[in-house]
Structure formats: C-alpha cells, structure tokens
Write an enzyme that holds these catalytic residues in place. Sequence first.
Site: not given
Ligand SMILES: [Fe+2]
Length: 321
Positions: A111, A265, A280
């Site tokens: 995705h 990825h 993240r």
């Molecule tokens: Fe992702």
Amino acid sequence: MISPAPHLSSVAPSPIKLRRIGAFLGAEVTGVDLTKPLDAATFEAIKQAHAEHGVLVFPHQQISSEDLKRFGRMFGELTVHPFSTSGKEQPELIVYDNKEGNPPPPTDIWHSDETFRECPPMGTMLCSKIVPEIGGDTVFCSMTAAYEGLSDRLQKFIDGLEAVHDFKPFKQLFEGSEEGWKRLRAYEEIYRPVTHPVVRVHPVTGKKSLFVNPQFTLYIKGMEESESRDLLDRLCRCVNMLEHQYRHRWEPDMLVFWDNRFLQHAAVHDYYPQRRMMERVTIKGDRPFGTGAVAAPEELRKLKAPSVMSFKDRPKRQHEL
Ligand SMILES: [Fe+2]
C-alpha cells in the site's frame, strides 16, 4: 529500458551525505543530527533527496518523540490516523509496540499510506526503538519504475483512468456490536470513497507512477466490474518486480522517511512474537493529480442495453425523490 535513479555525482554539492542503497529507490543520509533543528540548506537538501530517492534512511539517530515530531513538521502538518493506536495526548504520534499478545496490524499488504483520504500523506517517518533479532523488515517498491516498466500500449490505456479508494481494511475494527455498526456509519460519512488518478504525476519531479494498491483501492471507475478487477490485479502485481524494490533491514535508532507519492511498501510480519517497537509520524500531502487526460466513459464499458440512469422519464424507484 527503465532508467534507475541518477548517480549522485550529477547532484549539486549538498550539506548532507547521500549514499544510494537501491537501483531505483533508496538513499542513506548521514552528516545530519536530528536531535537538533536543521538549517534551511540541510532541510532543502533532504526535501529534494526525498522526492528523488523515495526512501531516506537516517542511521544512528537516537531521537526523542519530540525530535521526530519537530523533524516531521518541517515538511508539513502532521496528520492523525483515524484508525491507529495513537494516544490522546499526542495523537499525531503513532507507537507500534508489537510483541506477544499484540501482533502487528495488517500492514503486510502492499500500500501507499492512507490513500482512502482525499489528500493522502506525502510522506511517512518511522523510527525504530526496539527491533527483533530476526525479521521485521519493510519492503518498498518504486511505482514510477513499475509504471515505466509497462508497455507503451498499457501505459496509454491506463492514462486518464481513475480509481476509487476507501478504508476497507479497517472496517473489521467496528464489527461485533450495535455501537460499532453506528460508529462505522459515522466514519463512512467522514471518509467517503475517494477517486484518485491511476497514473499519478509527482508534484516535485513530474514523474508518472502507478497509484493503485491492494489495501485501499476498490475498483476502476466506469469499467465493467470484471474488467476493473482484472486490470487492478495486473497493476497491483507490478510491486512483485524484485528489481524495483528496496528491502530495508532495521537497526535500532534508525529513522526512515519515505515518499507516499510514488512508493508502495509492505511490512514483513515474520518476527512475532519477538518485540518490535517503532514510532511514526505522517505528513499531510496534496490532492493527487494525473496527466490531465480523462478516459471517455464509452471507451470503458460496452452495455448490452442503454443505462437506465440515462432516461429521465422512466418510472421512479422507491428510494428516488
Ligand atoms: Fe504503511
């Protein structure tokens, strides 16, 4: 013949040191300390390298969550993932702490991040805190190389097509209760299915890339369902070309900053129940745009009979006003 990324010798002198780590994508960045604010020249060099190489790997960066957020904000507004496990105090920071009893989320499907949004994030930064001894890699694929690898015929055919995306992998989170059903309906109202071009033009480099993915793309707009499914399957299989991939092996205190505008990825879920802890942040992007071409509806679908919707004076159905 598809051209790999340019050799770094052709790039102007830079305040950062870049070392290519893949044929079509990926560069290691050294000569920068992310615990400190960056000067304008360093920021510009990183921004340009990000658009050119797609995956930037910053090794040996022992940074705090605040450092990560500050670095991310240099590139734009940080976004909040509507279905993540981030805390209420700092929702723009996602902490993945996967271990026994908390297996990784379904990020092992190829995705580009959050394409169910009208403006999907331009980039994502992931910083490793604890990495498993074996496994837990992230694999990236250049969708520019994937597009350039298609025949001229197929490139011409898909130019001007549009695809519909939505948050389908997250819908299972709402299953199992009446309250969940109501909340899902509310989220479906906020995040309605969105249309993006199948061939996306990168806003910095001007390069074309394939912009459909198996995680969020539902169908090609205007096509017969079976043709749409076949074409999507064909285009989504492009990520399997090994030459167009870069497989990242994590070490502790690495920051990886990737470009969602021309990469896909997938996380490799081979480490459970070992622990893997990452932080993240995600940076807001622009509305994706294509080449300007628009596929004519009559070229996409041959109907056995005229569409009922094209007759205004037909008998109305019960739901129609
Ligand atoms: Fe992702």
